[in-house]
Design a protein around this motif. Structure first.
Motif, PDB file in Angstrom:
ATOM      1  N   MET A   1      -9.396  84.360 135.721  1.00 37.83           N
ATOM      2  CA  MET A   1      -8.287  85.167 136.338  1.00 37.83           C
ATOM      3  C   MET A   1      -6.886  84.549 136.445  1.00 37.83           C
ATOM      4  N   THR A   2      -7.315  83.302 137.069  1.00 41.08           N
ATOM      5  CA  THR A   2      -6.095  82.407 137.316  1.00 41.08           C
ATOM      6  C   THR A   2      -5.195  81.915 136.116  1.00 41.08           C
ATOM      7  N   LYS A   3      -6.084  81.770 135.189  1.00 45.75           N
ATOM      8  CA  LYS A   3      -5.252  81.194 133.595  1.00 45.75           C
ATOM      9  C   LYS A   3      -4.561  82.564 133.357  1.00 45.75           C
ATOM     10  N   TYR A   4      -5.115  83.939 133.461  1.00 43.72           N
ATOM     11  CA  TYR A   4      -4.175  84.794 132.664  1.00 43.72           C
ATOM     12  C   TYR A   4      -3.311  85.287 133.760  1.00 43.72           C
ATOM     13  N   LEU A   5      -3.251  84.983 135.223  1.00 40.15           N
ATOM     14  CA  LEU A   5      -2.449  85.327 135.983  1.00 40.15           C
ATOM     15  C   LEU A   5      -1.077  84.465 135.680  1.00 40.15           C
ATOM     16  N   HIS A   6      -1.524  83.100 135.388  1.00 38.44           N
ATOM     17  CA  HIS A   6      -0.243  82.284 135.256  1.00 38.44           C
ATOM     18  C   HIS A   6       0.478  82.544 134.225  1.00 38.44           C
ATOM     19  N   GLN A   7      -0.229  82.968 132.865  1.00 42.49           N
ATOM     20  CA  GLN A   7       0.547  83.635 131.788  1.00 42.49           C
ATOM     21  C   GLN A   7       1.470  85.131 132.051  1.00 42.49           C
ATOM     22  N   ARG A   8       0.471  85.861 132.695  1.00 40.44           N
ATOM     23  CA  ARG A   8       1.309  87.110 132.908  1.00 40.44           C
ATOM     24  C   ARG A   8       2.365  87.251 134.097  1.00 40.44           C
ATOM     25  N   CYS A   9       2.239  86.472 135.000  1.00 42.81           N
ATOM     26  CA  CYS A   9       3.336  86.323 136.186  1.00 42.81           C
ATOM     27  C   CYS A   9       3.215  84.857 136.995  1.00 42.81           C
ATOM     28  N   PRO A  10       4.003  83.744 136.141  1.00 45.59           N
ATOM     29  CA  PRO A  10       4.011  82.643 136.705  1.00 45.59           C
ATOM     30  C   PRO A  10       4.570  82.423 138.125  1.00 45.59           C
ATOM     31  N   THR A  11       5.301  83.410 138.509  1.00 46.64           N
ATOM     32  CA  THR A  11       5.770  83.118 139.876  1.00 46.64           C
ATOM     33  C   THR A  11       5.117  84.032 140.778  1.00 46.64           C
ATOM     34  N   ALA A  12       3.833  84.418 140.781  1.00 51.26           N
ATOM     35  CA  ALA A  12       2.749  85.320 141.637  1.00 51.26           C
ATOM     36  C   ALA A  12       2.908  84.649 142.914  1.00 51.26           C
ATOM     37  N   SER A  13       3.234  85.728 143.773  1.00 51.36           N
ATOM     38  CA  SER A  13       3.099  85.556 145.251  1.00 51.36           C
ATOM     39  C   SER A  13       1.603  85.064 145.775  1.00 51.36           C
ATOM     40  N   GLU A  14       1.657  84.348 146.806  1.00 49.20           N
ATOM     41  CA  GLU A  14       0.326  83.684 147.337  1.00 49.20           C
ATOM     42  C   GLU A  14      -0.594  84.893 147.602  1.00 49.20           C
ATOM     43  N   THR A  15      -0.077  86.159 148.072  1.00 54.00           N
ATOM     44  CA  THR A  15      -0.999  87.111 148.187  1.00 54.00           C
ATOM     45  C   THR A  15      -1.654  87.585 147.014  1.00 54.00           C
ATOM     46  N   LEU A  16      -0.895  87.529 145.855  1.00 53.04           N
ATOM     47  CA  LEU A  16      -1.411  88.248 144.815  1.00 53.04           C
ATOM     48  C   LEU A  16      -2.413  86.979 144.029  1.00 53.04           C
ATOM     49  N   GLN A  17      -2.112  85.876 144.262  1.00 49.92           N
ATOM     50  CA  GLN A  17      -2.997  84.864 143.533  1.00 49.92           C
ATOM     51  C   GLN A  17      -4.417  85.144 144.457  1.00 49.92           C
ATOM     52  N   LEU A  18      -4.355  85.048 145.723  1.00 43.20           N
ATOM     53  CA  LEU A  18      -5.623  85.329 146.441  1.00 43.20           C
ATOM     54  C   LEU A  18      -6.339  86.496 146.096  1.00 43.20           C
ATOM     55  N   ALA A  19      -5.726  87.854 146.006  1.00 42.58           N
ATOM     56  CA  ALA A  19      -6.304  88.766 145.227  1.00 42.58           C
ATOM     57  C   ALA A  19      -6.929  88.782 144.003  1.00 42.58           C
ATOM     58  N   ILE A  20      -6.332  87.977 142.921  1.00 43.03           N
ATOM     59  CA  ILE A  20      -6.794  87.798 141.802  1.00 43.03           C
ATOM     60  C   ILE A  20      -8.146  86.932 141.871  1.00 43.03           C
ATOM     61  N   ARG A  21      -8.144  86.060 142.713  1.00 43.67           N
ATOM     62  CA  ARG A  21      -9.491  85.377 142.968  1.00 43.67           C
ATOM     63  C   ARG A  21     -10.518  85.960 143.805  1.00 43.67           C
ATOM     64  N   ALA A  22     -10.156  87.079 144.409  1.00 42.60           N
ATOM     65  CA  ALA A  22     -11.219  87.931 145.265  1.00 42.60           C
ATOM     66  C   ALA A  22     -11.685  88.957 144.326  1.00 42.60           C
ATOM     67  N   GLN A  23     -10.941  89.328 143.389  1.00 44.69           N
ATOM     68  CA  GLN A  23     -11.394  90.739 142.790  1.00 44.69           C
ATOM     69  C   GLN A  23     -12.837  90.894 142.537  1.00 44.69           C
ATOM     70  N   HIS A  24     -13.820  89.920 142.216  1.00 44.03           N
ATOM     71  CA  HIS A  24     -14.955  90.035 142.012  1.00 44.03           C
ATOM     72  C   HIS A  24     -15.793  89.081 143.039  1.00 44.03           C
ATOM     73  N   LEU A  25     -15.217  88.822 144.017  1.00 43.37           N
ATOM     74  CA  LEU A  25     -15.810  88.067 145.130  1.00 43.37           C
ATOM     75  C   LEU A  25     -17.222  88.761 145.566  1.00 43.37           C
ATOM     76  N   ARG A  26     -18.092  87.889 145.363  1.00 43.24           N
ATOM     77  CA  ARG A  26     -19.767  88.432 145.794  1.00 43.24           C
ATOM     78  C   ARG A  26     -20.077  89.660 145.146  1.00 43.24           C
ATOM     79  N   ARG A  27     -19.670  89.821 143.811  1.00 38.94           N
ATOM     80  CA  ARG A  27     -20.108  91.118 143.269  1.00 38.94           C
ATOM     81  C   ARG A  27     -21.404  91.082 143.137  1.00 38.94           C
ATOM     82  N   TRP A  28     -22.032  89.848 142.687  1.00 33.75           N
ATOM     83  CA  TRP A  28     -23.347  90.039 142.282  1.00 33.75           C
ATOM     84  C   TRP A  28     -24.274  90.348 143.408  1.00 33.75           C
ATOM     85  N   GLU A  29     -23.932  90.472 144.508  1.00 29.00           N
ATOM     86  CA  GLU A  29     -24.774  91.049 145.590  1.00 29.00           C
ATOM     87  C   GLU A  29     -25.054  92.560 145.677  1.00 29.00           C
ATOM     88  N   VAL A  30     -24.313  93.251 144.832  1.00 29.48           N
ATOM     89  CA  VAL A  30     -24.313  94.579 144.661  1.00 29.48           C
ATOM     90  C   VAL A  30     -24.543  94.911 143.228  1.00 29.48           C
TER      91      VAL A  30
END
Length: 159
Positions: A1-30
């Motif tokens: 996700m981070t790789k493509y975020l940097h390609q799609r939006c190199p100036t992404a805000s910190e909150t967007l960077q956090l959301a990108i990394r959290a999108q599938h957070l602990r998904r395997w638990e469900v």
């Protein structure tokens, strides 16, 4: 996700960077198989995960010292709020999720599914993407098999 975020939006805000990394957070638990193997079952599972992952991400942000507004913004992005209202950051997150699917999951996903159905799914995926996201998708598919590239090309023709 981070790789493509940097390609799609190199100036992404910190909150967007956090959301990108959290999108599938602990998904395997469900696991998906906890829900019926139907279209409504899939949507219920996906909706539950979005809400759950947003709540977890918000709590982690607060525990890590982020402000309430920043933590709420991360959660809103994970829930993809504002996607249809043209929130640029939400659209970037959607683009990145679609790019990762194409790059990392598509070839395995499309095996065993009839071509017409795969193209329909691809069209829905590509239609959710912005023009910039679809341009990057064209680059991503260059590394896919000939069959997968052909399916994506057919799907793009219908958009």
């Amino acid at each position: 996700m981070t790789k493509y975020l940097h390609q799609r939006c190199p100036t992404a805000s910190e909150t967007l960077q956090l959301a990108i990394r959290a999108q599938h957070l602990r998904r395997w638990e469900v696991p998906r198989d906890l829900y019926p193997k139907t279209k409504p079952g899939y949507y219920a599972w996906r909706s539950y995960l979005q809400k759950r992952q947003a709540e977890i991400a918000q709590q982690i942000c607060l525990e890590s010292g982020y402000s309430q507004p920043d933590a709420e913004r991360v959660a809103a992005l994970v829930r993809k709020e504002g996607l249809k209202q043209e929130d640029e950051e939400t659209q970037v997150l959607e683009d990145v999720a679609c790019l990762v699917f194409l790059d990392d999951r598509f070839e395995e996903f499309e095996r065993g599914i009839e071509e017409v159905k795969v193209i329909e799914i691809l069209r829905k995926t590509l239609a959710k993407m912005s023009k910039d996201g679809r341009a990057l998708a064209g680059e991503v598919v260059g590394g896919l098999s000939e069959r997968a590239r052909g399916l994506v090309q057919k799907a793009l023709e219908g958009i």
